[in-house]
Write an enzyme that holds these catalytic residues in place. Sequence first.
Site, mmCIF file in Angstrom:
data_model
loop_
_atom_site.group_PDB
_atom_site.id
_atom_site.type_symbol
_atom_site.label_atom_id
_atom_site.label_comp_id
_atom_site.label_asym_id
_atom_site.label_seq_id
_atom_site.Cartn_x
_atom_site.Cartn_y
_atom_site.Cartn_z
ATOM 1 N N ARG A 33 -90.481 -58.381 -88.172
ATOM 2 C CA ARG A 33 -89.069 -58.174 -88.470
ATOM 3 C C ARG A 33 -88.630 -58.981 -89.685
ATOM 4 N NH1 ARG A 33 -84.806 -56.673 -85.134
ATOM 5 N NH2 ARG A 33 -86.294 -55.191 -84.305
ATOM 6 N N ARG A 66 -78.512 -50.292 -71.066
ATOM 7 C CA ARG A 66 -78.874 -51.646 -71.473
ATOM 8 C C ARG A 66 -77.627 -52.448 -71.804
ATOM 9 N NH1 ARG A 66 -83.469 -50.851 -76.000
ATOM 10 N NH2 ARG A 66 -82.116 -52.421 -76.953
ATOM 11 N N LYS A 86 -88.160 -46.053 -83.263
ATOM 12 C CA LYS A 86 -89.529 -46.580 -83.330
ATOM 13 C C LYS A 86 -90.260 -46.417 -81.998
ATOM 14 C CE LYS A 86 -88.234 -50.763 -84.432
ATOM 15 N NZ LYS A 86 -86.764 -50.550 -84.426
ATOM 16 N N ARG A 125 -76.332 -56.143 -84.652
ATOM 17 C CA ARG A 125 -77.794 -56.079 -84.835
ATOM 18 C C ARG A 125 -78.137 -55.397 -86.152
ATOM 19 N NH1 ARG A 125 -80.188 -53.115 -79.914
ATOM 20 N NH2 ARG A 125 -82.174 -53.832 -80.766
ATOM 21 N N ARG A 135 -77.984 -44.219 -75.058
ATOM 22 C CA ARG A 135 -79.261 -44.445 -74.360
ATOM 23 C C ARG A 135 -79.050 -44.710 -72.871
ATOM 24 N NH1 ARG A 135 -82.746 -48.160 -78.538
ATOM 25 N NH2 ARG A 135 -81.039 -49.632 -78.190
#
Length: 236
Positions: free
Chosen positions: A139, A217, A62, A228, A173
Amino acid sequence: MAVFSRLVLRRVAAVRNFCAQSTDVDRQTVASALSSALPVENSKAKGRNVQWVFLGCPGVGKGTYAARLSKLLGVPHIATGDLVRHELSTHGPLSSQLAEIVNQGKLISDETVINLLSKRLEEAQAKGETGFILDGFPRTVRQAEILEGVTDIDLVINLKLREEAIIAKCIGRRTCSECGGNYNVACIDIKGEEDNSRMYMPPLLPPPQCQSKLITRSDDTEEVVKERLRVYNELM
């Protein structure tokens, strides 16, 4: 709004019990906070900037697409994940509570998310920004109903990707601690389940000057990412 409404309805049955737990007073309170942060002029006025929403599970991409379109269209890209991470970096009274939720892959409460979003929208108004691309909000059905009640959404885009690819993307990432650039060291090559198709996503490697400055992260671990995704899928 018709597209937005259809996407909302897909989730209603799965989270009806969750929505029923909130009182009308709760809903009015958070809706008021969000409404006060939005421009008072007619949201359908001719010439106003776009008001778009990007939906999809964590790590689906996103932020990547929203950021590119934000620059192209000249509207702010507002990602709830970025708002939460910024709040964590302030080490304020909310940061320790948020850190525990984020590191466990749990869902942050509607009230907290909407308060952070309202604050960001107020800052946008103060800077003269108009329109927005919301990334990761709403969400839940309750968040969607509140947003639908206070403004008009022009377009909703719901991104999807196979779970194994999402996990690989999240684990891969990286961010440059100096320039803030986003990269990905994962090379994803997944064969189709029923045919000869394949999904190939080459790594997005950093330039030489950033290679020694890459950070990960804290929530980009396989365990947290899977949790998640589990929480997200329960709301679908």
